[in-house]
Design a protein around this motif. Sequence first.
Motif, PDB file in Angstrom:
ATOM      1  N   LEU A  49      30.396 122.787  -5.081  1.00 49.07           N
ATOM      2  CA  LEU A  49      30.809 122.289  -3.800  1.00 49.07           C
ATOM      3  C   LEU A  49      29.513 121.888  -2.992  1.00 49.07           C
ATOM      4  O   LEU A  49      29.539 120.914  -2.321  1.00 49.07           O
ATOM      5  N   ILE A  50      28.645 122.809  -2.771  1.00 49.97           N
ATOM      6  CA  ILE A  50      27.429 122.449  -1.829  1.00 49.97           C
ATOM      7  C   ILE A  50      26.726 121.425  -2.580  1.00 49.97           C
ATOM      8  O   ILE A  50      26.214 120.335  -1.720  1.00 49.97           O
ATOM      9  N   SER A  52      27.409 118.963  -4.535  1.00 46.57           N
ATOM     10  CA  SER A  52      28.336 117.525  -4.160  1.00 46.57           C
ATOM     11  C   SER A  52      28.226 117.197  -2.888  1.00 46.57           C
ATOM     12  O   SER A  52      28.262 115.835  -2.744  1.00 46.57           O
ATOM     13  N   HIS A  53      28.394 117.973  -1.890  1.00 47.28           N
ATOM     14  CA  HIS A  53      28.488 117.571  -0.445  1.00 47.28           C
ATOM     15  C   HIS A  53      26.986 116.969   0.037  1.00 47.28           C
ATOM     16  O   HIS A  53      27.114 115.982   0.622  1.00 47.28           O
ATOM     17  N   ILE A 101      35.028 114.052  -3.798  1.00 48.93           N
ATOM     18  CA  ILE A 101      34.365 115.119  -3.058  1.00 48.93           C
ATOM     19  C   ILE A 101      35.598 115.565  -2.524  1.00 48.93           C
ATOM     20  O   ILE A 101      35.715 117.064  -2.150  1.00 48.93           O
ATOM     21  N   ALA A 102      36.713 115.000  -1.879  1.00 48.84           N
ATOM     22  CA  ALA A 102      37.886 115.376  -1.371  1.00 48.84           C
ATOM     23  C   ALA A 102      38.555 116.482  -2.509  1.00 48.84           C
ATOM     24  O   ALA A 102      38.946 117.605  -2.057  1.00 48.84           O
ATOM     25  N   ILE A 104      37.121 118.024  -4.862  1.00 47.75           N
ATOM     26  CA  ILE A 104      36.414 119.324  -4.918  1.00 47.75           C
ATOM     27  C   ILE A 104      36.743 120.311  -3.843  1.00 47.75           C
ATOM     28  O   ILE A 104      36.821 121.590  -3.938  1.00 47.75           O
ATOM     29  N   THR A 105      36.479 119.676  -2.639  1.00 41.51           N
ATOM     30  CA  THR A 105      36.940 120.633  -1.514  1.00 41.51           C
ATOM     31  C   THR A 105      38.017 121.005  -1.346  1.00 41.51           C
ATOM     32  O   THR A 105      38.622 122.174  -0.908  1.00 41.51           O
ATOM     33  N   ILE A 106      39.208 120.363  -1.891  1.00 39.62           N
ATOM     34  CA  ILE A 106      40.605 120.938  -1.818  1.00 39.62           C
ATOM     35  C   ILE A 106      40.898 121.829  -2.702  1.00 39.62           C
ATOM     36  O   ILE A 106      41.306 122.902  -2.411  1.00 39.62           O
ATOM     37  N   TYR A 108      38.440 123.927  -3.933  1.00 42.63           N
ATOM     38  CA  TYR A 108      37.817 125.234  -3.487  1.00 42.63           C
ATOM     39  C   TYR A 108      38.691 125.770  -2.509  1.00 42.63           C
ATOM     40  O   TYR A 108      38.606 127.024  -2.549  1.00 42.63           O
ATOM     41  N   SER A 109      38.978 124.894  -1.585  1.00 41.45           N
ATOM     42  CA  SER A 109      39.927 125.861  -0.348  1.00 41.45           C
ATOM     43  C   SER A 109      41.246 126.188  -1.237  1.00 41.45           C
ATOM     44  O   SER A 109      41.231 127.436  -0.468  1.00 41.45           O
ATOM     45  N   TYR A 128      38.931 120.587  -9.799  1.00 40.50           N
ATOM     46  CA  TYR A 128      37.363 120.184 -10.319  1.00 40.50           C
ATOM     47  C   TYR A 128      37.270 119.211 -11.599  1.00 40.50           C
ATOM     48  O   TYR A 128      36.501 118.495 -11.746  1.00 40.50           O
TER      49      TYR A 128
END
Length: 145
Positions: A49-50, A52-53, A101-102, A104-106, A108-109, A128
Motif C-alpha cells: 500500500l505504501i 504504491s501510494h 491505487i483505489a 489497493i486502498t479498498i 487493504y481497508s 490486490y
Amino acid sequence: MYETVQFIHSWWAYLVLIMLLIASFNAIIGFAANKEYSATNFRIALFTLIVSHIQFLIGIILYFAAPYFKMWAEEGMGGVMADSTLRLYNVEHPLMMLIAIALITIGYSKHKKKLTSRPKFKMLAIFYGIALVVVLSRIPWAAWL
C-alpha cells in the motif's frame, strides 16, 4: 527536473510491481492453504500500500512536468485521443493507475475489518490481484524496458 522525476518513477515502479506480485501471491496462497493471517502478512499488505501510494504521488508530479501534458493545450482533446502514444501517457496510464491505487486502498481497508484469516486473505487476493492486472495492462512497456 523532468528527467529526474521520470528516472525515480521508472525505478520505483519495479519495487511497486515486485511488492504487488508478492502481496497478491501471498494472499492467494494464504487463502488457498487456509493459513493463519500473521504480522508478516499484514506488513506485506501495508508495505505494498505504501510503496504504491508513493509511486502514485511521484506519477502525479511527473504527469504535470512531462512534455506530454503540454499536448492537451496544443492538440486539444481530439488530437490527444487520436494519437495512441499521447492517449496512453495522458489518459490511459494515469486513469488505470488511479483505479489500481483505489483497488489497493479498498482491499487493504476491507481486509482490516475482517476478523478471521480466510476472509482477510480473500479480500487481499481479490483487490490486490485485480490491481496487479490493471497495472500490468497499462504499463508503457516499450518505454519501460
